[in-house]
Design an enzyme around this catalytic site. Structure first.
Site, short mmCIF file in Angstrom:
data_model
loop_
_atom_site.label_atom_id
_atom_site.label_comp_id
_atom_site.label_asym_id
_atom_site.label_seq_id
_atom_site.Cartn_x
_atom_site.Cartn_y
_atom_site.Cartn_z
N GLU A 204 2.70 10.95 -4.75
CA GLU A 204 2.21 10.32 -3.51
C GLU A 204 2.46 8.82 -3.67
O GLU A 204 1.70 8.13 -4.34
CB GLU A 204 0.72 10.61 -3.32
CG GLU A 204 0.36 12.09 -3.24
CD GLU A 204 0.79 12.74 -1.93
OE1 GLU A 204 1.04 12.02 -0.95
OE2 GLU A 204 0.90 13.98 -1.90
N CYS A 238 -2.11 2.50 1.39
CA CYS A 238 -0.71 2.97 1.30
C CYS A 238 -0.09 3.23 2.66
O CYS A 238 1.09 3.03 2.85
CB CYS A 238 -0.65 4.24 0.45
SG CYS A 238 -1.72 5.53 1.06
#
Ligand code: NAD
Length: 450
Positions: A204, A238
């Protein structure tokens, strides 16, 4: 290793046992709620409200969904069988992967450690958790929570410098899966280490996620939702919009609305605002200062290194190779570019392909279709930012540069289990055509197998 025995003993195959671990985790989160607020305030100066909305609340939802559905998710799924295999029957069983290593970053230290942990427990794995050393108050608290909540043969935690601890763990033990959240640079190292032992990974990662504001967008709403997505957690998210592409014809109006929203959210002096966070450490603060090279500040730009404060800042690029064009910003600096048509915008997006997120503001359904078809990205929103990750019905993950594999809700269960297909063939029917000698059977095969 004890964890391998624990998973191989079959104890974690029991759904009741997995539920018990999930309930223990939920109770620990509730018990430690106050301490979690304190730790997040110390590490990132998150407000209690933000801490609840972006970490604690998300975790409680994820546990609730897992508890409600775990029996259904883990039941063998009947599958169809084709005529060629008549009279067999088929099913898919979800097996635990085994011993899983979860490596987490510092920006949402509880959410990004515990959300994958929930999926891994639901999948019946035993787990080693490695939180980030860069959010020390949070990782110290996580260590205490995990040690007090779980027998260490089921869930254990290793803190400290990732460079040393992860490498050492991987040298002495072969994990069955590695779930990594963090930067692409370290992601590549993890991938290389894992490849030597053929260990499957979930990565991720981050990336430069664009937000597009088309000329027909609702400008006030776009400004408000972009400001929220960008400046929450001081830009250290993010999926935050990394940069803006605004249609040239609405640039001035949009900019004015964006500035107004920032003032409405954080006041004239964001350093005084309880709703505005801090940069994680001096190294990241200095990196953000370098992001001001080659840009003109349109709004904000205030900073205070001693207090790790960096105000919400909107900039325009004035040098072609400015750092903000090349690197993920991961902080409260928002570069604004303009475009005239989609092709011009796509050229800029192509310099940092496959972002984790993509945001489009438009009221025009045709525009929407065209943008979504032409940009490759992990996940995104139309007329919104960042909230896609709070919808547990949607998978969350990147593509290409932004990662491998997705999780959240049922996708987490799938991520942390092996879908084991099984076909059972009765013995009462066994046509000779399936066995050698095959001479003269081609015409039958051509009829049956296609
Ligand atoms: P990082 O890569 O520095 O660290 C992440 C984890 O890796 C930490 O636990 C750390 O201890 C460990 N680590 C660091 N160096 C290592 C090494 N050499 N070997 C093994 N492990 C090592 O990442 P970060 O700075 O904590 O996080 C910021 C990045 O993460 C940004 O790029 C952001 O976009 C990305 N991110 C992605 C997501 C997502 O869900 N896709 C979420 C949050 C952050």
């Amino acid at each position: 290793m004890e964890m391998r025995h624990a998973v191989e003993s079959g104890r974690t195959l029991s759904i009741e046992f997995r539920k018990h671990l999930l309930i223990s985790l939920r109770d620990a989160i509730l018990e430690y709620e106050e301490e979690i607020y304190v730790a997040l305030h110390k590490d990132l100066r998150k407000s209690r409200e933000e801490a609840y909305a972006t970490e604690i609340g998300q975790l409680l939802t994820e546990i609730r969904i897992a508890l409600k559905n775990i029996r259904k998710w883990s039941s063998p799924q009947p599958a169809k069988t084709n005529l060629l295999n008549f009279p067999s029957s088929s099913k898919i069983i979800h097996d635990p992967l085994g011993v899983v290593l979860i490596i987490a970053p510092w920006n949402y230290p509880f959410l990004l450690s515990l959300r994958p942990l929930i999926g891994a427990i639901a999948g019946g794995n035993t787990i080693v958790l490695k939180p980030s050393e860069l959010a020390p108050s949070s990782s110290t608290l996580l260590e205490r929570m995990i040690r007090e909540t779980f027998p260490k043969k089921y869930v254990s935690i290793v803190c400290g410098d990732g460079k040393k601890t992860v490498q050492t763990m991987m040298e002495i033990f072969r994990f069955d899966h590695i779930f990594y959240t963090g930067s692409s640079v370290v992601g590549k190292l993890i991938y290389q280490l894992a490849a030597q032992e053929l260990i499957p990974v979930t990565l991720e990662l981050g990336g430069k996620s664009p937000a597009i504001v088309e000329k027909d967008a609702s400008i006030s709403t776009a400004a408000k939702r972009i400001a929220l997505g960008k400046f929450i957690n001081a830009g250290q998210t993010c999926v935050a919009p990394d940069y803006l592409l605004v249609h040239r014809s609405i640039k001035n109006e949009f900019l004015q609305k964006l500035e107004q929203c920032i003032k409405n959210f954080y006041g004239d002096n964001p350093q005084q605002s309880e709703s505005y966070g801090r940069i994680i450490n001096e190294r990241n603060f200095d990196r953000l200062m370098r992001c001001l090279d080659g840009v003109k500040i349109l709004f904000g730009g205030d900073h205070d290194r001693k207090n790790l404060f960096f105000s919400p800042t909107v900039v325009e690029v004035v040098q072609p190779n400015a750092p903000v064009i090349r690197e993920e910003i991961f902080g409260p600096i928002l570069p604004l570019f303009t475009f005239e048509n989609i092709d011009e915008a796509l050229e800029l997006i192509a310099t940092n392909p496959s972002p984790l997120a993509f945001y489009l503001f438009t009221e025009n359904a045709e525009q929407e279709k065209s943008w979504i078809k032409r940009v490759r990205f992990g996940g995104g929103c139309i007329n919104n930012t960042i909230w896609q990750l709070s919808n547990h019905h949607l998978p969350f993950g990147g593509i290409g540069n932004s990662g491998i594999g997705a999780y959240h809700g049922e996708q987490s269960f799938d991520r942390f289990t092996h879908a084991k297909p099984i076909m059972k063939t009765p013995t009462w029917f066994d046509p000779a055509i399936k066995y050698p000698p095959f001479d003269g059977k081609l015409k039958w095969f051509k009829r049956m197998i296609r």
